[in-house]
Design a protein around this motif. Sequence first.
Motif, mmCIF file in Angstrom:
data_model
loop_
_atom_site.group_PDB
_atom_site.id
_atom_site.type_symbol
_atom_site.label_atom_id
_atom_site.label_comp_id
_atom_site.label_asym_id
_atom_site.label_seq_id
_atom_site.Cartn_x
_atom_site.Cartn_y
_atom_site.Cartn_z
ATOM 1 N N SER A 330 -14.992 -8.857 -0.846
ATOM 2 C CA SER A 330 -15.828 -9.740 -0.598
ATOM 3 C C SER A 330 -15.399 -11.070 -0.862
ATOM 4 C CB SER A 330 -16.963 -9.393 -1.907
ATOM 5 O OG SER A 330 -17.849 -10.191 -2.077
ATOM 6 N N GLY A 331 -15.948 -11.926 -0.094
ATOM 7 C CA GLY A 331 -15.390 -13.331 -0.061
ATOM 8 C C GLY A 331 -13.733 -13.481 0.020
ATOM 9 N N LEU A 332 -13.023 -13.949 -0.928
ATOM 10 C CA LEU A 332 -11.701 -13.994 -0.463
ATOM 11 C C LEU A 332 -10.928 -13.113 -1.472
ATOM 12 C CD1 LEU A 332 -11.070 -17.880 0.088
ATOM 13 C CD2 LEU A 332 -10.924 -16.046 1.637
ATOM 14 N N MET A 333 -11.701 -11.967 -1.601
ATOM 15 C CA MET A 333 -10.673 -10.927 -2.280
ATOM 16 C C MET A 333 -11.130 -9.655 -1.422
ATOM 17 S SD MET A 333 -12.254 -9.448 -5.793
ATOM 18 C CE MET A 333 -11.427 -7.927 -6.788
ATOM 19 N N LEU A 334 -9.957 -9.379 -0.686
ATOM 20 C CA LEU A 334 -9.991 -8.419 0.449
ATOM 21 C C LEU A 334 -8.944 -7.248 0.444
ATOM 22 C CD1 LEU A 334 -10.877 -10.958 3.402
ATOM 23 C CD2 LEU A 334 -12.507 -9.321 2.424
ATOM 24 N N GLY A 335 -9.149 -6.197 0.625
ATOM 25 C CA GLY A 335 -8.186 -5.169 0.710
ATOM 26 C C GLY A 335 -8.225 -4.689 2.032
ATOM 27 N N ILE A 336 -6.959 -4.480 2.758
ATOM 28 C CA ILE A 336 -6.845 -4.117 4.059
ATOM 29 C C ILE A 336 -6.104 -2.837 4.293
ATOM 30 C CG2 ILE A 336 -6.038 -4.713 6.432
ATOM 31 C CD1 ILE A 336 -6.148 -7.689 5.371
ATOM 32 N N GLU A 337 -6.764 -1.796 4.524
ATOM 33 C CA GLU A 337 -6.219 -0.449 4.661
ATOM 34 C C GLU A 337 -5.298 -0.507 5.935
ATOM 35 O OE1 GLU A 337 -7.388 4.102 4.916
ATOM 36 O OE2 GLU A 337 -8.846 2.661 5.335
ATOM 37 N N THR A 338 -4.015 -0.063 6.065
ATOM 38 C CA THR A 338 -3.278 -0.326 7.519
ATOM 39 C C THR A 338 -2.553 0.922 7.879
ATOM 40 O OG1 THR A 338 -1.072 -1.177 6.785
ATOM 41 C CG2 THR A 338 -2.946 -2.883 6.751
ATOM 42 N N THR A 339 -1.986 1.016 8.893
ATOM 43 C CA THR A 339 -1.253 2.374 9.294
ATOM 44 C C THR A 339 0.203 2.137 8.793
ATOM 45 O OG1 THR A 339 -0.555 0.896 11.275
ATOM 46 C CG2 THR A 339 -2.128 2.499 11.585
ATOM 47 N N LYS A 340 0.599 0.949 7.984
ATOM 48 C CA LYS A 340 1.978 0.751 7.477
ATOM 49 C C LYS A 340 1.992 0.876 5.819
ATOM 50 C CE LYS A 340 3.493 -2.442 10.969
ATOM 51 N NZ LYS A 340 4.766 -1.888 11.465
ATOM 52 N N ASN A 341 3.072 1.225 5.228
ATOM 53 C CA ASN A 341 3.239 1.403 3.960
ATOM 54 C C ASN A 341 2.862 -0.180 3.368
ATOM 55 O OD1 ASN A 341 4.922 0.665 1.405
ATOM 56 N ND2 ASN A 341 4.607 2.991 1.471
ATOM 57 N N ALA A 342 1.906 -0.086 2.252
ATOM 58 C CA ALA A 342 1.495 -1.429 1.837
ATOM 59 C C ALA A 342 2.689 -2.321 1.232
ATOM 60 C CB ALA A 342 0.213 -1.270 1.003
#
Length: 389
Positions: A330-342
């Motif tokens: 939400s807003g400027l608190m974002l979690g991005i699930e990606t194909t790469k190791n975080a």
Amino acid sequence: MTLIQQQDAEYIASTYSRFPVTFVSGEGATLTDESGSKYIDMGSGIAVNSFGYGDQEWVAAVAQQAATLPHVSNLYYTTPQVKLAKELCTRTGMKKVFFGNSGAEANECAIKVARKYAADKHGENVKPVIITLENSFHGRTLATLAATGQDVFHHTFGPFPQGFRHVPAGDAAALQTALEAGDVCGLLIETVQGEGGVNCLTPEYIKAAYDLCNQNDILLMIDEVQTGNGRTGKLFSYQNFGIMPDVVTTAKGLAGGLPMGACLMGVKVQDTMTPSSHGSTFGGNPVCAAAALSVITRMTDDFLLEVTQKGEYILSQLGGAQGVLSISGSGLMLGIETTKNAGELVRALLHRGVVTLTAKNKLRLLPPLSISWVELEIACNIIKEELAK
Ligand SMILES: Cc1ncc(COP(=O)(O)O)c(C=O)c1O
């Protein structure tokens, strides 16, 4: 390893796995390391530097207060503390504030408020239990570790304080069942579980939790340590949901880079804490309070709208980008699930001059709320390039 990094290893308790970078200064949302390399900061010290670095108003407020009156005991009145409490109450509808120095301390205060509210009403230890959610994070003191709904935090340091019950996040029926024992005084939740992976509770669940708390005279306590102070595009994230909590805790971005925590108490519990029931030597320290005032008073509707727009911009840039599986937050608190190791992605981005974070298996972005559109664009482009590799 540089000399500072060697001496850090020699003299600092090894509780942190640090990245091999020593930051020495910053300007706006851009950090500089000891070799002069620049980095766009998409982490803001884990949601702390609300107005980035070198922000003139913040610097002036801190310097002026440090020169005038850096500290007196809470045995005496001080102006910045009162002004800040008034600003927080006016902007939220809460009634009283207790100031501490961190998020964990703000939550410790909330735990005490809930237990005392119930003890005053029903007698000691009749309703001592505080419900929290699985996958939550509430701090690293022993009580807030016990409150934290992740087993990984419940080893080694026991015995932990008793009286916490964890229920699955988002399951209103499970919450209702957990209340049936009749021993519960409070529910402590994050609207977006930051450390837990930037997982949003649904508006329906938050409303159901609010109703259940009201029906059972249980305090609804929102942990806004990470979500608060403008991070989600409202001053506090609960304001996105049309509810009125009994207790709100916050810290991190509150004083924009100085240590400060706050426990805001609503109408039901405004008289719960009495003389000597709680205290803190540094809580509400004039310098931290002056810093926080300079942060909170500038969080106008226009400023908060821009926070929302910047969040939408990141979504528009990274949503659907190569390698992105999903984006939460939400807003400027974002979690991005990606194909790469975080973890590997964060290291690669640091190498490219973008500071980011992880949250569980996700890339987490928490830039300064004041980040410029140009810095944001450059950071998004670099993230996209790294994801496409
Ligand atoms: C939701 C939440 N609560 C509490 C804390 C603990 O805050 P602090 O580290 O200031 O004690 C954190 C820290 O990450 C947090 O995210």
